[in-house]
Design a protein around this motif. Structure first.
Motif, PDB file in Angstrom:
ATOM      1  N   GLY A   1       0.790  -1.226   0.000  1.00  0.00           N
ATOM      2  CA  GLY A   1       0.000   0.000   0.000  1.00  0.00           C
ATOM      3  C   GLY A   1       0.813   1.263   0.000  1.00  0.00           C
ATOM      4  N   ASN A   2       2.135   1.154  -0.155  1.00  0.00           N
ATOM      5  CA  ASN A   2       3.019   2.321  -0.085  1.00  0.00           C
ATOM      6  C   ASN A   2       3.887   2.434  -1.330  1.00  0.00           C
ATOM      7  N   TRP A   3       4.070   3.652  -1.801  1.00  0.00           N
ATOM      8  CA  TRP A   3       5.073   3.894  -2.833  1.00  0.00           C
ATOM      9  C   TRP A   3       6.461   3.783  -2.210  1.00  0.00           C
ATOM     10  N   VAL A   4       7.346   3.077  -2.883  1.00  0.00           N
ATOM     11  CA  VAL A   4       8.733   2.986  -2.450  1.00  0.00           C
ATOM     12  C   VAL A   4       9.635   3.379  -3.614  1.00  0.00           C
ATOM     13  N   GLU A   5      10.806   3.889  -3.273  1.00  0.00           N
ATOM     14  CA  GLU A   5      11.797   4.293  -4.275  1.00  0.00           C
ATOM     15  C   GLU A   5      13.001   3.370  -4.181  1.00  0.00           C
ATOM     16  N   VAL A   6      13.415   2.857  -5.323  1.00  0.00           N
ATOM     17  CA  VAL A   6      14.527   1.911  -5.398  1.00  0.00           C
ATOM     18  C   VAL A   6      15.714   2.587  -6.072  1.00  0.00           C
ATOM     19  N   LYS A   7      16.880   2.420  -5.459  1.00  0.00           N
ATOM     20  CA  LYS A   7      18.134   2.850  -6.082  1.00  0.00           C
ATOM     21  C   LYS A   7      19.077   1.646  -6.078  1.00  0.00           C
ATOM     22  N   GLU A   8      19.553   1.307  -7.254  1.00  0.00           N
ATOM     23  CA  GLU A   8      20.388   0.123  -7.452  1.00  0.00           C
ATOM     24  C   GLU A   8      21.631   0.549  -8.227  1.00  0.00           C
ATOM     25  N   LYS A   9      22.803   0.201  -7.717  1.00  0.00           N
ATOM     26  CA  LYS A   9      24.058   0.593  -8.350  1.00  0.00           C
ATOM     27  C   LYS A   9      24.918  -0.651  -8.533  1.00  0.00           C
ATOM     28  N   VAL A  10      25.402  -0.846  -9.772  1.00  0.00           N
ATOM     29  CA  VAL A  10      26.137  -2.059 -10.108  1.00  0.00           C
ATOM     30  C   VAL A  10      27.434  -1.707 -10.828  1.00  0.00           C
TER      31      VAL A  10
END
Length: 371
Positions: A192-201
């Motif tokens: 039920g919540n917006w989440v923000e993803v940050k992924e660094k490779v």
């Protein structure tokens, strides 16, 4: 609408060409309103081709399984991915699973295909429904997957909700062809919540991987993982590509329900620049834009070797002039115009600097939270 999307495609291509000169290339995919959703996605991820993998063929009465809606919490249009327990399947190819995903692939621009030695930052937002039901087997919402080589069948990285005694969100990793869970957190705080993803490779045999997911409403970090020494490659791979959407097992259909997963603000940024390099527009002119992306202000730096009457304009993707600065400049130095952009929403814009018969232009990104 078609005119707007053509302008958007031109700006994204221009962004890729210019930013690659700065040792960084960023591709941004933002929803822009109902209609032509597949066309928008394809124009950014693989112009002239199709990067959608949907169950439309099995469920034509429903229509397109990806559309766009205005989200009241974010205040922007977002992508809505639909999946139905029946009759959806995996592209009328596999019938024990269902897939509704977007990806990059061999027809995509080079800056969407990660190769050895590259550092890539991925970012996006997603929202699972408050009553979301994952499978006991797999319900993938994101993958980093190799194309080519002996290990391409097993994704390098997978983010998947999973049903168990306590439903979880799992971060799974496959060094070769066997996958393990390297991080697991409770699923409940995501629902039920917006989440923000940050992924660094950092891609390579001696690579690194970082993932952070935080709740948009209060900034609370819900999942955090970092490994500075991890194999981030697949044997014989041509490149690694990202995938987003919903891909789930039908082993136990009674566990599942019709779902909607929302996604927003996809970004793929190749190369992490240590400094802003000058892009030579002509022999006597130069334009630099920084920070890019920005959130509060953007600085535009240029060089004049002769006196000029300079006009700086910031334009929306549909060609509307949003801001304008006009100055008489003297030759002989670098000039910097710092422009406040706090009143502009997140997205892609174009700066144009004109002096005499010379026009300089460059796209830039406003992505709240960068400055």
């Amino acid at each position: 609408m078609h005119y707007l999307k053509n302008i958007k495609l031109f700006v994204y291509i221009l962004a890729g060409n210019l930013l690659s000169l700065n040792a960084a290339a960023q591709v941004v995919l933002e929803a822009d309103g109902p209609g032509n959703t597949y066309e928008l996605i394809n124009s950014v991820f693989a112009p002239g081709y199709d990067v959608t993998e949907t169950p439309d063929c099995a469920h034509p009465d429903f229509g397109r399984h990806i559309d766009e809606v205005m989200d009241p919490d974010l205040g922007i249009y977002v992508f809505r991915f639909h999946i139905h327990v029946t009759p959806d399947n995996d592209r009328c190819i596999n019938f024990d699973r269902q897939r509704n995903e977007i990806k990059s692939y061999d027809k995509s621009p080079a800056n969407l295909k990660a190769v050895e030695g590259e550092t890539v930052e991925y970012s996006w937002k997603f929202k699972l429904d408050s009553a979301f039901q994952p499978s006991t087997s797999f319900t993938h919402i994101h993958q980093l997957k190799a194309v080519g080589g002996s290990e391409e069948s097993m994704p390098l990285i997978t983010l998947t909700p999973r049903k168990s005694s306590t439903n979880s969100l799992q971060l799974r990793y496959a060094k070769n062809t066997s996958q393990t869970t390297i991080k697991q957190v409770a699923l409940a705080p995501f629902l039920g919540n917006w989440v923000e993803v940050k992924e660094k490779v950092l891609y390579g045999e001696q690579g690194s991987y970082e993932l952070q997911i935080k709740r948009v409403s209060d900034g609370e970090i819900l999942l955090d993982y970092s490994n500075k020494s991890i194999r981030m490659w697949k044997t014989g791979a041509s490149f690694i590509r990202p995938k987003w959407g919903i891909y789930r097992s039908l082993d136990v259909p009674s566990d599942l329900r019709d779902e909607v997963v929302l996604f927003a603000s996809f970004s793929v940024r190749e190369g992490i620049p240590t400094s802003v390099k000058q892009v030579n527009i002509r022999e006597n002119k130069a334009l630099k834009t920084y920070p890019n992306p920005a959130s509060e202000s953007v600085s535009f730096e240029y060089v004049l070797r002769e006196s000029d009457h300079v006009t700086l304009g910031i334009y929306s993707l549909n060609g509307k002039l949003l801001k304008s600065i006009v100055n008489q400049k003297q030759a002989g130095g670098n000039y910097i115009e710092r422009v406040d952009v706090t009143d502009l929403s997140a997205g892609t814009y174009l700066v144009k600097i004109s002096s005499g018969n010379l026009n300089m232009s460059e796209p830039f990104i406003i992505h709240k939270g960068y400055n």
